[in-house]
Design a protein around this motif. Structure first.
Motif, PDB file in Angstrom:
ATOM      1  N   ASN A 453      11.454   4.336  -0.224  1.00 13.69           N
ATOM      2  CA  ASN A 453      11.598   3.152   0.621  1.00 13.69           C
ATOM      3  C   ASN A 453      11.362   3.497   2.094  1.00 13.69           C
ATOM      4  OD1 ASN A 453      12.482   1.502  -1.660  1.00 13.69           O
ATOM      5  ND2 ASN A 453      14.380   2.669  -1.535  1.00 13.69           N
ATOM      6  N   VAL A 454      10.202   4.098   2.324  1.00 12.80           N
ATOM      7  CA  VAL A 454       9.857   4.536   3.669  1.00 12.80           C
ATOM      8  C   VAL A 454       8.390   4.242   3.933  1.00 12.80           C
ATOM      9  CG1 VAL A 454       9.246   6.883   2.951  1.00 12.80           C
ATOM     10  CG2 VAL A 454      10.034   6.479   5.288  1.00 12.80           C
ATOM     11  N   ARG A 513     -10.421   4.525  17.693  1.00 10.93           N
ATOM     12  CA  ARG A 513      -9.003   4.556  17.336  1.00 10.93           C
ATOM     13  C   ARG A 513      -8.835   4.374  15.826  1.00 10.93           C
ATOM     14  NH1 ARG A 513      -4.607   3.650  20.481  1.00 10.93           N
ATOM     15  NH2 ARG A 513      -5.851   5.032  21.835  1.00 10.93           N
ATOM     16  N   LEU A 514      -8.185   5.350  15.191  1.00 10.25           N
ATOM     17  CA  LEU A 514      -7.853   5.271  13.775  1.00 10.25           C
ATOM     18  C   LEU A 514      -6.366   5.029  13.607  1.00 10.25           C
ATOM     19  CD1 LEU A 514     -10.709   6.447  13.407  1.00 10.25           C
ATOM     20  CD2 LEU A 514      -9.777   7.936  11.605  1.00 10.25           C
ATOM     21  N   ARG A 515      -6.042   4.128  12.709  1.00  8.31           N
ATOM     22  CA  ARG A 515      -4.646   3.841  12.373  1.00  8.31           C
ATOM     23  C   ARG A 515      -4.544   3.822  10.841  1.00  8.31           C
ATOM     24  NH1 ARG A 515      -0.045   0.665  14.432  1.00  8.31           N
ATOM     25  NH2 ARG A 515       0.972  -0.446  12.714  1.00  8.31           N
ATOM     26  N   VAL A 516      -3.623   4.607  10.311  1.00 12.12           N
ATOM     27  CA  VAL A 516      -3.369   4.638   8.876  1.00 12.12           C
ATOM     28  C   VAL A 516      -1.923   4.224   8.632  1.00 12.12           C
ATOM     29  CG1 VAL A 516      -3.148   6.095   6.822  1.00 12.12           C
ATOM     30  CG2 VAL A 516      -5.111   6.381   8.344  1.00 12.12           C
ATOM     31  N   GLU A 517      -1.752   3.194   7.815  1.00  8.70           N
ATOM     32  CA  GLU A 517      -0.424   2.728   7.421  1.00  8.70           C
ATOM     33  C   GLU A 517      -0.182   3.133   5.967  1.00  8.70           C
ATOM     34  OE1 GLU A 517      -0.553  -1.303  10.220  1.00  8.70           O
ATOM     35  OE2 GLU A 517      -0.463  -1.485   8.024  1.00  8.70           O
ATOM     36  N   TYR A 518       1.041   3.597   5.698  1.00 10.91           N
ATOM     37  CA  TYR A 518       1.380   4.101   4.358  1.00 10.91           C
ATOM     38  C   TYR A 518       2.821   3.740   4.025  1.00 10.91           C
ATOM     39  CZ  TYR A 518       3.153   7.436   0.930  1.00 10.91           C
ATOM     40  OH  TYR A 518       3.781   7.988  -0.143  1.00 10.91           O
ATOM     41  N   PHE A 519       3.072   3.501   2.719  1.00 13.35           N
ATOM     42  CA  PHE A 519       4.472   3.337   2.306  1.00 13.35           C
ATOM     43  C   PHE A 519       4.687   3.953   0.928  1.00 13.35           C
ATOM     44  CE2 PHE A 519       3.049  -0.014  -0.488  1.00 13.35           C
ATOM     45  CZ  PHE A 519       4.043  -0.129  -1.465  1.00 13.35           C
ATOM     46  N   ASN A 520       5.939   4.334   0.673  1.00 17.23           N
ATOM     47  CA  ASN A 520       6.355   4.803  -0.645  1.00 17.23           C
ATOM     48  C   ASN A 520       7.617   4.060  -1.041  1.00 17.23           C
ATOM     49  OD1 ASN A 520       6.422   6.457  -3.029  1.00 17.23           O
ATOM     50  ND2 ASN A 520       8.150   7.535  -2.099  1.00 17.23           N
ATOM     51  N   GLY A 521       7.537   3.337  -2.184  1.00 18.05           N
ATOM     52  CA  GLY A 521       8.713   2.633  -2.660  1.00 18.05           C
ATOM     53  C   GLY A 521       9.678   3.557  -3.374  1.00 18.05           C
ATOM     54  N   GLY A 522       9.147   4.490  -4.172  1.00 17.36           N
ATOM     55  CA  GLY A 522       9.992   5.418  -4.909  1.00 17.36           C
ATOM     56  C   GLY A 522       9.144   6.267  -5.820  1.00 17.36           C
ATOM     57  N   GLY A 523       9.740   7.316  -6.391  1.00 16.85           N
ATOM     58  CA  GLY A 523       9.009   8.207  -7.290  1.00 16.85           C
ATOM     59  C   GLY A 523       8.076   9.116  -6.511  1.00 16.85           C
ATOM     60  N   GLY A 524       6.900   9.350  -7.089  1.00 15.24           N
ATOM     61  CA  GLY A 524       5.934  10.228  -6.455  1.00 15.24           C
ATOM     62  C   GLY A 524       5.428   9.666  -5.143  1.00 15.24           C
ATOM     63  N   SER A 525       4.973  10.562  -4.260  1.00 14.86           N
ATOM     64  CA  SER A 525       4.442  10.129  -2.959  1.00 14.86           C
ATOM     65  C   SER A 525       3.350  11.098  -2.528  1.00 14.86           C
ATOM     66  CB  SER A 525       5.553  10.075  -1.908  1.00 14.86           C
ATOM     67  OG  SER A 525       6.159  11.345  -1.733  1.00 14.86           O
ATOM     68  N   TRP A 526       2.264  10.542  -2.003  1.00 15.28           N
ATOM     69  CA  TRP A 526       1.185  11.382  -1.489  1.00 15.28           C
ATOM     70  C   TRP A 526       0.242  10.530  -0.672  1.00 15.28           C
ATOM     71  CZ3 TRP A 526      -4.165  12.593  -1.904  1.00 15.28           C
ATOM     72  CH2 TRP A 526      -4.498  13.860  -1.369  1.00 15.28           C
ATOM     73  N   LEU A 527      -0.429  11.180   0.290  1.00 17.74           N
ATOM     74  CA  LEU A 527      -1.421  10.503   1.119  1.00 17.74           C
ATOM     75  C   LEU A 527      -2.496  11.500   1.510  1.00 17.74           C
ATOM     76  CD1 LEU A 527      -2.415   8.076   2.876  1.00 17.74           C
ATOM     77  CD2 LEU A 527      -0.979   9.007   4.712  1.00 17.74           C
TER      78      LEU A 527
END
Length: 550
Positions: A453-454, A513-527
């Protein structure tokens, strides 16, 4: 059991079937043991004496494949239904009959695709059929009216115990057993961890208890046992498109099975029910796409294999090896690196390239560690008798020169999300809970206050040297988006495993300008964020070309 219903269903359902050729005396009992999340690496690495003894005295492959997406429901449905998601319609774990993106290609009973349970009961309503499954989602995948004994235990120990007791009491003709604990540990602790291997070892012991029950029941000589899985995993997740997630073990043991056969034949997960049908001597419906695994069956003619399986040999291992989805190689700031390559096979030689080209029989033969002094894309492949014997593997060595006068990289800000978030939030409504500096659009090295949740927003200026069209790729678990100069270029949003999305932009020389938005609800995470363009091979967005936003 509702035998009248089954007889009516048989009369009403036109099963266009393939004739079953005689190969060996049919099995009187077939038991499928499905271990959720058990990877081929788990079987190889953990102490699994039962499975290895079954492999030695039966037929097996550690290169069978599941279906995409590499989710549990899609793959267990394929194991039950003899076809892939495009036919049976199960594409997500919360699938329910009647609630689907598209209907099944043919209809069995109750709106379901015709399952192994149905075709067996339609043709032999007098047979005993059982289903014992630890994951409750498994129960959503079939019409329960075709099963005599249908139970959903809460633990793997209870599942195995009930299965053993049922075998001793009822001597079922067909039994499906689902164990879920390995997948739980994969999500909690990660694939390839000591805890994961311990869970696989426990699965091996439980498989031994189930096998012993056939001996206790006096049916072991007439029983075939199939052990398989739905998917592997990477890090703490699955659902993506990597070989580690797609490849699964496939072990056939007992009556009607060739002894000591390492099956060098493509096996898809939907071949399992077709193999079971052939073993039991029941007709295979035309709607099924699966084929019996001929090389595993006694008396079955071997298929004419003009083309060999591409992954019969394991890929070379490029070191340093990184954890989870991160590829081999790594990020090295203000220092050089050393490349080593390991051959995990008992045969063959490794050849490699340092220019992103595919290795050939004339490429450099690996013999000793290689010094890497600049960013390099390494590709390596196994060759046996001068011919390619594995798919190539790739390592990305990113060497960054960072100084106070010319800082490199990007800035990042982290945000807390409410539980259950399934898409990227509106960041204008949120305040960051942490901030910092990174060299790449990546979670590696970030110290986040929480892992579930981040969300994280990265920003940096990318210096373009040559004008032209540039492609950008985001691979993430869960969702992500990439913006260039305020315009959305890649949209990979949503709650999913590691999947990729791409886009392109025409860029002029200078900074963008580059902007990357990412989220992880739960479990595995990678970007992971990649780009390619004029004079730039597909690679991680080069930190040497990135400047942090002040």
């Amino acid at each position: 059991m509702l035998h009248n219903l089954r007889s009516l269903t048989l009369a009403a359902t036109a099963l266009v079937a393939l004739a079953t050729p005689a190969f060996a005396e049919p099995s009187r009992h077939v038991i499928i043991i499905g271990v959720d999340g058990m990877s081929t690496d788990g079987v190889r690495t953990a102490r699994t004496p039962v499975m290895h003894e079954m492999m030695k005295t039966g037929s097996s492959s550690l290169h069978a494949r599941g279906v995409l997406p590499t989710t549990s429901a899609a793959n267990w449905a394929s194991i039950l239904n003899g076809a892939g998601p495009e036919q049976h319609g199960v594409t997500k774990n919360d699938w329910q009959v009647g609630d689907f993106n598209f209907p099944t290609s043919v209809t069995g009973s109750g709106g379901f695709f015709p399952s192994l349970f149905q075709i067996v009961t339609d043709q032999h309503p007098e047979w005993e059929v059982g289903s014992i499954y630890q994951w409750d989602g498994f129960g959503n995948l079939y019409d329960h009216r075709f099963v005599d004994y249908d139970v959903n235990p809460k633990t793997e120990d209870e599942t195995a115990s009930l299965a053993a007791d049922y075998i001793r009491r009822k001597k079922p003709n067909l039994l499906f057993i689902h164990l879920d604990h390995v997948d739980h540990v994969g999500h909690a602790d990660g694939h390839g961890t000591p805890q994961y291997y311990q869970a696989v070892e426990k699965a091996d012991r439980l498989i031994g208890l189930i096998r012993q029950a056939t001996v206790d029941a006096g049916i072991d000589k007439d029983t075939t046992i199939l052990v398989t899985s739905d998917h592997g995993g990477v890090g703490k997740g699955h659902g993506g498109e990597s070989l580690a997630e797609l490849e699964i073990p496939w072990i056939a043991y007992g009556h009607g099975i060739r002894a000591g056969r390492d099956v060098d034949q493509p096996i898809n997960t939907f071949d399992t029910p077709a193999t079971v049908a052939r073993l039991l001597g029941v007709k295979i419906p035309y709607a099924w796409l699966g084929r019996p695994v001929a090389l595993a069956l006694e008396g079955e003619p071997a298929p004419d294999q003009v083309y060999r399986t591409s992954s019969f040999y394991a890929m070379p291992v490029i070191e340093p090896v990184n954890a989870g989805n991160s590829p081999s190689g790594g990020l090295f700031v203000n220092k050089g690196a050393t490349l080593t390559i390991r051959n995990p096979n008992p045969a063959g030689e490794v050849r490699y390239t340092l220019d992103n080209s595919t290795p050939t029989a004339t490429s450099t033969l690996y013999s000793k560690p290689v010094a890497i002094t600049r960013s390099t894309i390494v590709r390596a492949a196994l060759f046996v008798d001068g011919k390619p014997a594995s798919v190539p593997t790739t390592g990305y060595f990113r060497l960054v020169q960072d100084t106070p006068a010319a800082p490199k990289g990007v800035t990042w800000h982290a945000y807390a999300l409410p539980e259950g978030t399934a898409r990227l939030p509106d960041f204008n409504r949120l305040s960051p809970i942490a901030s910092g500096h990174a060299y790449e659009f990546s979670l590696d090295g970030l110290t986040l206050p929480q892992t579930d949740n981040v969300a994280v927003v990265f920003e940096g200026d990318l210096d373009i040297v040559t004008a032209g069209s540039y492609g950008f790729i985001l691979a993430s678990d869960d969702g992500s988006k990439l913006y260039i100069d305020g315009r959305t270029v890649v949209d990979n949003d949503g709650d999913h495993g590691v999947v990729s999305a791409n886009g392109s932009a025409d860029l002029t020389p200078g900074k963008h300008r580059l902007r990357v938005e990412y989220f992880n609800g739960g479990g595995g995470s990678w970007l992971g964020a990649y780009y390619q363009g004029p004079g730039v091979a597909r690679q991680f967005i080069d930190a040497n070309r990135l400047t942090p936003v002040k």
